[in-house]
Design a protein around this motif. Structure first.
Motif, PDB file in Angstrom:
ATOM      1  N   TYR A  21      30.030  -5.225 -38.840  1.00 11.77           N
ATOM      2  CA  TYR A  21      29.633  -6.444 -39.450  1.00 11.77           C
ATOM      3  C   TYR A  21      30.915  -7.407 -39.766  1.00 11.77           C
ATOM      4  CZ  TYR A  21      28.155  -9.394 -43.503  1.00 11.77           C
ATOM      5  OH  TYR A  21      27.875 -10.254 -44.422  1.00 11.77           O
ATOM      6  N   TYR A  24      30.985  -9.399 -36.652  1.00  9.93           N
ATOM      7  CA  TYR A  24      29.795 -10.488 -36.478  1.00  9.93           C
ATOM      8  C   TYR A  24      30.226 -11.604 -37.410  1.00  9.93           C
ATOM      9  CZ  TYR A  24      25.729 -12.412 -38.714  1.00  9.93           C
ATOM     10  OH  TYR A  24      24.673 -13.272 -39.080  1.00  9.93           O
ATOM     11  N   VAL A  25      30.652 -11.412 -38.636  1.00 12.10           N
ATOM     12  CA  VAL A  25      31.016 -12.468 -39.697  1.00 12.10           C
ATOM     13  C   VAL A  25      32.133 -13.242 -39.130  1.00 12.10           C
ATOM     14  CG1 VAL A  25      32.224 -13.210 -41.904  1.00 12.10           C
ATOM     15  CG2 VAL A  25      30.423 -11.255 -41.783  1.00 12.10           C
ATOM     16  N   GLU A  28      30.366 -15.568 -36.325  1.00 12.28           N
ATOM     17  CA  GLU A  28      29.499 -16.631 -37.137  1.00 12.28           C
ATOM     18  C   GLU A  28      30.380 -17.589 -37.503  1.00 12.28           C
ATOM     19  OE1 GLU A  28      25.783 -16.571 -36.820  1.00 12.28           O
ATOM     20  OE2 GLU A  28      26.722 -15.419 -35.006  1.00 12.28           O
ATOM     21  N   ARG A  29      31.304 -17.206 -38.347  1.00 14.53           N
ATOM     22  CA  ARG A  29      32.125 -18.353 -39.158  1.00 14.53           C
ATOM     23  C   ARG A  29      32.713 -19.158 -38.126  1.00 14.53           C
ATOM     24  NH1 ARG A  29      33.817 -14.940 -44.185  1.00 14.53           N
ATOM     25  NH2 ARG A  29      31.978 -15.015 -45.393  1.00 14.53           N
ATOM     26  N   PRO A  35      26.665 -16.637 -41.908  1.00 18.56           N
ATOM     27  CA  PRO A  35      26.338 -15.189 -41.498  1.00 18.56           C
ATOM     28  C   PRO A  35      25.338 -14.624 -42.289  1.00 18.56           C
ATOM     29  CG  PRO A  35      28.292 -15.238 -42.536  1.00 18.56           C
ATOM     30  CD  PRO A  35      28.207 -16.529 -42.463  1.00 18.56           C
ATOM     31  N   PHE A  41      22.062  -7.858 -41.969  1.00 19.51           N
ATOM     32  CA  PHE A  41      22.612  -7.407 -40.567  1.00 19.51           C
ATOM     33  C   PHE A  41      22.439  -6.114 -40.244  1.00 19.51           C
ATOM     34  CE2 PHE A  41      26.337  -5.678 -38.632  1.00 19.51           C
ATOM     35  CZ  PHE A  41      26.587  -6.255 -37.360  1.00 19.51           C
TER      36      PHE A  41
END
Length: 60
Positions: A21, A24-25, A28-29, A35, A41
């Protein structure tokens, strides 16, 4: 936190998928996107894993 403790913590987070996670964040940012929540998620991650036979299966 000592160096050994930090390394153990990193290893456990990688082994359990806890750090997925966080990565992933960051992605995305960096791309300028908002996110998903942690809950959303994990739901999507679980559904993707269960739909792909190469990822294993759930027994229960």
């Amino acid at each position: 936190m000592s160096g050994v403790t930090a390394k153990i913590r990193w290893y456990v987070r990688e082994l359990t998928g806890e750090s997925a996670y966080d990565r992933y964040v960051e992605r995305e940012r960096a791309a300028g996107h908002q996110p998903l929540s942690r809950r959303e998620f994990e739901i999507r991650r679980m559904k993707a894993r269960e739909s792909d036979p190469r990822q294993g299966f759930r027994c229960c």
